[in-house]
Design a protein around this motif. Structure first.
Motif, PDB file in Angstrom:
ATOM      1  N   UNK A   1       0.833  -1.203   0.000  1.00 30.12           N
ATOM      2  CA  UNK A   1       0.000   0.000   0.000  1.00 30.12           C
ATOM      3  C   UNK A   1       0.867   1.253   0.000  1.00 30.12           C
ATOM      4  N   UNK A   2       1.980   1.212   0.740  1.00 37.18           N
ATOM      5  CA  UNK A   2       2.892   2.355   0.748  1.00 37.18           C
ATOM      6  C   UNK A   2       3.477   2.578  -0.641  1.00 37.18           C
ATOM      7  N   UNK A   3       3.841   1.506  -1.337  1.00 37.80           N
ATOM      8  CA  UNK A   3       4.373   1.637  -2.703  1.00 37.80           C
ATOM      9  C   UNK A   3       3.319   2.233  -3.638  1.00 37.80           C
ATOM     10  N   UNK A   4       2.084   1.878  -3.382  1.00 38.42           N
ATOM     11  CA  UNK A   4       0.981   2.298  -4.252  1.00 38.42           C
ATOM     12  C   UNK A   4       0.595   3.745  -3.999  1.00 38.42           C
ATOM     13  N   UNK A   5       0.637   4.152  -2.720  1.00 38.32           N
ATOM     14  CA  UNK A   5       0.138   5.474  -2.335  1.00 38.32           C
ATOM     15  C   UNK A   5       1.194   6.559  -2.525  1.00 38.32           C
ATOM     16  N   UNK A   6       2.478   6.221  -2.301  1.00 34.03           N
ATOM     17  CA  UNK A   6       3.535   7.231  -2.318  1.00 34.03           C
ATOM     18  C   UNK A   6       3.571   8.050  -3.613  1.00 34.03           C
ATOM     19  N   UNK A   7       3.551   7.426  -4.817  1.00 35.38           N
ATOM     20  CA  UNK A   7       3.560   8.242  -6.041  1.00 35.38           C
ATOM     21  C   UNK A   7       2.307   9.112  -6.172  1.00 35.38           C
ATOM     22  N   UNK A   8       1.163   8.578  -5.759  1.00 30.07           N
ATOM     23  CA  UNK A   8      -0.075   9.348  -5.837  1.00 30.07           C
ATOM     24  C   UNK A   8       0.018  10.590  -4.954  1.00 30.07           C
ATOM     25  N   UNK A   9       0.549  10.414  -3.738  1.00 27.79           N
ATOM     26  CA  UNK A   9       0.713  11.550  -2.832  1.00 27.79           C
ATOM     27  C   UNK A   9       1.678  12.568  -3.410  1.00 27.79           C
ATOM     28  N   UNK A  10       2.794  12.076  -3.976  1.00 26.13           N
ATOM     29  CA  UNK A  10       3.788  12.982  -4.547  1.00 26.13           C
ATOM     30  C   UNK A  10       3.205  13.785  -5.703  1.00 26.13           C
ATOM     31  N   UNK A  11       2.460  13.110  -6.593  1.00 30.06           N
ATOM     32  CA  UNK A  11       1.829  13.806  -7.721  1.00 30.06           C
ATOM     33  C   UNK A  11       0.815  14.819  -7.207  1.00 30.06           C
ATOM     34  N   UNK A  12       0.078  14.455  -6.168  1.00 35.25           N
ATOM     35  CA  UNK A  12      -0.900  15.378  -5.589  1.00 35.25           C
ATOM     36  C   UNK A  12      -0.241  16.611  -5.014  1.00 35.25           C
ATOM     37  N   UNK A  13       0.883  16.433  -4.333  1.00 38.04           N
ATOM     38  CA  UNK A  13       1.594  17.577  -3.753  1.00 38.04           C
ATOM     39  C   UNK A  13       2.114  18.488  -4.853  1.00 38.04           C
TER      40      UNK A  13
END
Length: 360
Positions: free
Chosen positions: A206-218
């Motif tokens: 889940x961390x691998x999956x969420x980290x890029x999404x969070x980065x793109x969101x920021x």
């Protein structure tokens, strides 16, 4: 001395050292360069013979019985049967696209890609089968009755399903392929049993999956709000300055994401090895994400500061890393030890080597 009583097993031990290994690895490098790479197959054999011979399990050393000729011959066969047809197919695809047959070219390209995935799966399976068949302990070896033909299509479709949706099912694909491959293997009279489950990998993945999404969101939030990110108080005035100022943040993101990926990989390896047994012997692996990061960082620095010369020690470092973190628990009946009845494959790892996926 053999006995009919069960004996508690102990961990693997390694009594070699890097100085002994250097006396093998450095001449290997010179001969490989002098022969334009041809000697690498014999170099691989020499390295394995040393590493296996310095590995002790239950008071007896491992032995590598493979030969450089096997690896060289299988590589030649793989080049003729795999690379040449792939090159011809690639030329046909280009000609189809150049002459406007776009659909036909795309279809053929897709067929080639699927075929390559299937061949990769077969290569992955047969490489493990070959290495077990050439590993001897107390006069017995490993192997498999399975030729790996069914594993090829399974490797292709499970990886495809694993990418849906957006890679969310990759843990299932990885676990399923691990189980399928190891359940087909044996060593001596014992059969491997792999019972890995993907449920324990959900949180790390889940961390691998969420980290890029969070980065793109920021990043999107920063752009949308019109914020200007500065570095040491310097505001960008040109496109080049804009890129350079943000490079530290990009490197920091990839470094942190690498740690997250390593945390998932470390969790995957630990769970899969823990879920795999051989007869009454159970295994465990203790390395965490920081241990893997240290391994790869030192590998990188070793190669960097020796101008590539240190790459000859990577196989030594990785072999000792695995043995240092691998633990074995259970019992073994020496009186029941018999030779494996699996066929010993005549070919080496040529297909895997040609696909540039070799290990050790």
């Amino acid at each position: 001395m053999q006995t009919d009583e069960d004996v508690y097993v102990g961990d693997f031990e390694f009594d070699g050292n890097w100085r002994e290994f250097a006396a093998i690895a450095l001449p290997n490098l010179v001969l490989t360069i002098a022969t334009l790479g041809i000697y690498r197959f014999w170099a691989t054999t020499r390295v394995r013979r040393y590493l296996w011979s310095r590995t002790v399990f239950m008071g007896d050393r491992l032995e590598w019985s493979g030969t450089g000729r096997e690896l060289f011959r299988s590589a030649l066969v793989a080049i003729v049967l795999v690379l040449v047809p792939l090159a011809i197919a690639n030329l046909i695809v280009r000609q189809l696209l150049v002459h406007g047959h776009t659909v036909a070219g795309q279809v053929l390209s897709g067929v080639v890609l699927i075929g390559l995935y299937i061949l990769t799966g077969i290569a992955v399976f047969r490489s493990l089968r070959y290495r077990l068949s050439r590993t001897n302990w107390r006069g017995i070896r490993g192997g498999s009755h399975d030729q790996g033909i069914r594993f090829g299509p399974a490797y292709a479709w499970k990886n495809f399903v694993g990418m849906l949706p957006l890679g969310a099912l990759m843990p299932w694909a990885m676990v399923s392929l691990w189980n399928q491959r190891w359940n087909a293997m044996s060593f001596g009279p014992w059969t491997f049993a792999a019972r890995g489950r993907a449920s324990g990998l959900k949180l790390p993945f889940l961390w691998c999956y969420v980290a890029p999404v969070v980065a793109i969101g920021v990043i999107a939030l920063i752009i949308w709000s019109g914020m200007i990110v500065t570095f040491f108080g310097i505001e960008p005035r040109t496109p080049v300055e804009w890129v350079l100022i943000r490079l530290p943040a990009v490197f920091a993101f990839f470094f942190l994401y690498s740690l997250i990926m390593l945390a998932y990989y470390a969790s995957f390896i630990r769970q899969m090895i823990r879920s795999t047994s051989l007869g009454d012997m159970n295994f465990s692996f203790n390395a965490g994400a920081t241990d893997w990061m240290e391994l790869y960082v030192v590998d990188f620095l070793l190669v960097l500061f020796t101008l590539g010369l240190g790459s000859v020690f990577i196989s030594y470092r990785h072999w000792t890393f695995y043995l240092r973190n691998l633990q074995v628990d259970g019992r073994i009946n020496f009186g029941a030890v018999t030779q494996s009845d699996t066929p010993a494959p005549g070919q080496g790892e040529g297909l895997l080597d040609v696909l540039d996926m070799g290990a050790l």
